[in-house]
Design a protein around this motif. Structure first.
Motif, short mmCIF file in Angstrom:
data_model
loop_
_atom_site.label_atom_id
_atom_site.label_comp_id
_atom_site.label_asym_id
_atom_site.label_seq_id
_atom_site.Cartn_x
_atom_site.Cartn_y
_atom_site.Cartn_z
N TYR A 51 1.53 -15.71 -20.39
CA TYR A 51 2.41 -16.89 -20.00
C TYR A 51 2.91 -17.54 -21.41
O TYR A 51 3.98 -18.10 -21.47
CB TYR A 51 1.74 -17.90 -18.99
N GLY A 52 2.09 -17.66 -22.01
CA GLY A 52 2.16 -18.26 -23.47
C GLY A 52 3.43 -17.35 -24.14
O GLY A 52 4.45 -17.99 -24.70
N SER A 53 3.30 -16.34 -24.29
CA SER A 53 4.18 -15.23 -24.67
C SER A 53 5.61 -15.28 -23.97
O SER A 53 6.61 -15.35 -24.57
CB SER A 53 3.69 -13.91 -24.67
N ILE A 54 5.68 -15.40 -22.54
CA ILE A 54 6.76 -15.75 -21.86
C ILE A 54 7.55 -16.79 -22.17
O ILE A 54 8.60 -16.93 -22.51
CB ILE A 54 6.73 -15.49 -20.34
N ARG A 55 6.89 -18.03 -22.46
CA ARG A 55 7.46 -19.12 -22.85
C ARG A 55 8.12 -19.00 -24.17
O ARG A 55 9.25 -19.60 -24.36
CB ARG A 55 6.58 -20.32 -22.74
N GLY A 56 7.53 -18.40 -24.95
CA GLY A 56 7.88 -18.13 -26.07
C GLY A 56 9.24 -17.36 -26.35
O GLY A 56 9.93 -17.56 -27.23
N GLN A 57 9.23 -16.11 -25.32
CA GLN A 57 10.53 -15.52 -25.49
C GLN A 57 11.67 -15.95 -24.68
O GLN A 57 12.54 -15.56 -24.74
CB GLN A 57 9.95 -14.24 -24.57
N ALA A 58 11.38 -17.13 -23.96
CA ALA A 58 12.68 -17.57 -23.11
C ALA A 58 13.67 -18.41 -23.90
O ALA A 58 13.46 -18.84 -25.17
CB ALA A 58 11.82 -18.82 -22.31
N LEU A 59 14.86 -18.29 -23.46
CA LEU A 59 15.89 -18.82 -24.23
C LEU A 59 15.79 -20.41 -23.83
O LEU A 59 15.32 -20.95 -22.97
CB LEU A 59 17.29 -18.53 -23.41
N SER A 60 16.45 -21.03 -24.75
CA SER A 60 16.47 -22.69 -24.60
C SER A 60 17.39 -22.89 -23.65
O SER A 60 18.24 -22.06 -23.07
CB SER A 60 17.05 -23.03 -26.21
N PRO A 61 17.45 -24.27 -23.10
CA PRO A 61 18.41 -24.68 -22.18
C PRO A 61 19.96 -24.29 -22.47
O PRO A 61 20.70 -23.85 -21.75
CB PRO A 61 18.39 -25.95 -21.79
N HIS A 62 20.16 -24.54 -23.79
CA HIS A 62 21.42 -24.42 -24.45
C HIS A 62 21.73 -22.94 -24.20
O HIS A 62 23.14 -22.53 -24.08
CB HIS A 62 21.55 -25.02 -25.68
N GLU A 63 20.83 -22.11 -24.99
CA GLU A 63 21.24 -20.44 -24.82
C GLU A 63 21.53 -20.00 -23.52
O GLU A 63 22.13 -19.25 -23.20
CB GLU A 63 19.93 -20.02 -25.49
N SER A 64 20.55 -20.46 -22.67
CA SER A 64 20.65 -20.22 -21.11
C SER A 64 22.12 -20.34 -20.60
O SER A 64 22.68 -19.57 -19.89
CB SER A 64 19.41 -20.86 -20.19
N LEU A 65 22.50 -21.56 -20.93
CA LEU A 65 23.81 -22.08 -20.46
C LEU A 65 24.69 -21.03 -20.91
O LEU A 65 25.68 -20.65 -20.30
CB LEU A 65 24.00 -23.34 -20.75
N ALA A 66 24.96 -20.61 -22.30
CA ALA A 66 25.83 -19.69 -23.10
C ALA A 66 25.91 -18.32 -22.23
O ALA A 66 26.83 -17.70 -22.05
CB ALA A 66 25.42 -19.88 -24.61
N LEU A 67 24.53 -17.89 -22.02
CA LEU A 67 24.42 -16.56 -21.51
C LEU A 67 24.94 -16.62 -19.88
O LEU A 67 25.75 -15.68 -19.68
CB LEU A 67 22.89 -16.08 -21.44
N ILE A 68 24.75 -17.71 -19.45
CA ILE A 68 25.42 -17.67 -17.74
C ILE A 68 26.93 -17.89 -17.89
O ILE A 68 27.76 -17.23 -17.26
CB ILE A 68 24.72 -19.01 -17.05
N GLU A 69 27.51 -18.48 -18.94
CA GLU A 69 29.04 -18.59 -19.17
C GLU A 69 29.41 -17.15 -19.46
O GLU A 69 30.79 -17.17 -19.35
CB GLU A 69 29.54 -19.88 -20.06
N GLU A 70 28.97 -16.31 -20.14
CA GLU A 70 29.36 -15.23 -20.52
C GLU A 70 29.52 -14.12 -19.20
O GLU A 70 30.27 -13.14 -19.51
CB GLU A 70 28.14 -14.55 -21.60
N LEU A 71 28.65 -14.29 -18.19
CA LEU A 71 28.59 -13.64 -17.02
C LEU A 71 29.96 -13.68 -16.42
O LEU A 71 30.78 -14.45 -16.14
CB LEU A 71 27.51 -13.96 -15.96
N PRO A 72 30.47 -12.47 -15.76
CA PRO A 72 31.80 -12.19 -15.26
C PRO A 72 31.82 -13.34 -13.76
O PRO A 72 30.63 -13.30 -13.39
CB PRO A 72 31.88 -10.85 -14.67
N GLY A 73 32.79 -13.92 -13.80
CA GLY A 73 32.93 -14.71 -12.63
C GLY A 73 32.04 -16.07 -12.53
O GLY A 73 32.47 -16.80 -11.56
N GLU A 74 31.59 -16.56 -13.84
CA GLU A 74 30.89 -17.67 -13.91
C GLU A 74 31.80 -18.53 -14.40
O GLU A 74 32.49 -18.40 -15.44
CB GLU A 74 29.65 -17.55 -14.60
N ARG A 75 31.57 -20.06 -14.11
CA ARG A 75 32.30 -21.20 -14.63
C ARG A 75 33.73 -20.98 -14.53
O ARG A 75 34.53 -20.64 -14.90
CB ARG A 75 31.89 -21.32 -16.13
#
Length: 73
Positions: free
Chosen positions: A49-73
């Motif tokens: 669980y600690g490793s997963i948290r360390g690998q997770a994107l930040s909220p800003h990075e998550s938003l940027a990734l979502i916005e890159e997906l086709p049909g988003e935003r």
């Protein structure tokens, strides 16, 4: 952004820390649930669980990734 592997490849689990009690873990493997109560065994999913948290994107990075997906935003 890419992620080739992560610490939860063996399947889903839930770390549990009841107030005032020792940490537990619940594993879900092929529709079978297992509650781990042994402190030594709980260390493995707790570390994952600690490793997963360390690998997770930040909220800003998550938003940027979502916005890159086709049909988003």
């Amino acid at each position: 952004m890419t992620c080739e592997d992560h610490s939860a490849l063996e399947g889903p689990f839930i770390p549990l820390t009841p107030k005032g009690r020792q940490q537990l873990a619940s594993l879900e493997v092929q529709s079978t649930n297992r509650l781990i109560t042994d402190a030594e065994e709980v260390r493995i999913p707790a570390a994952r669980y600690g490793s997963i948290r360390g690998q997770a994107l930040s909220p800003h990075e998550s938003l940027a990734l979502i916005e890159e997906l086709p049909g988003e935003r």
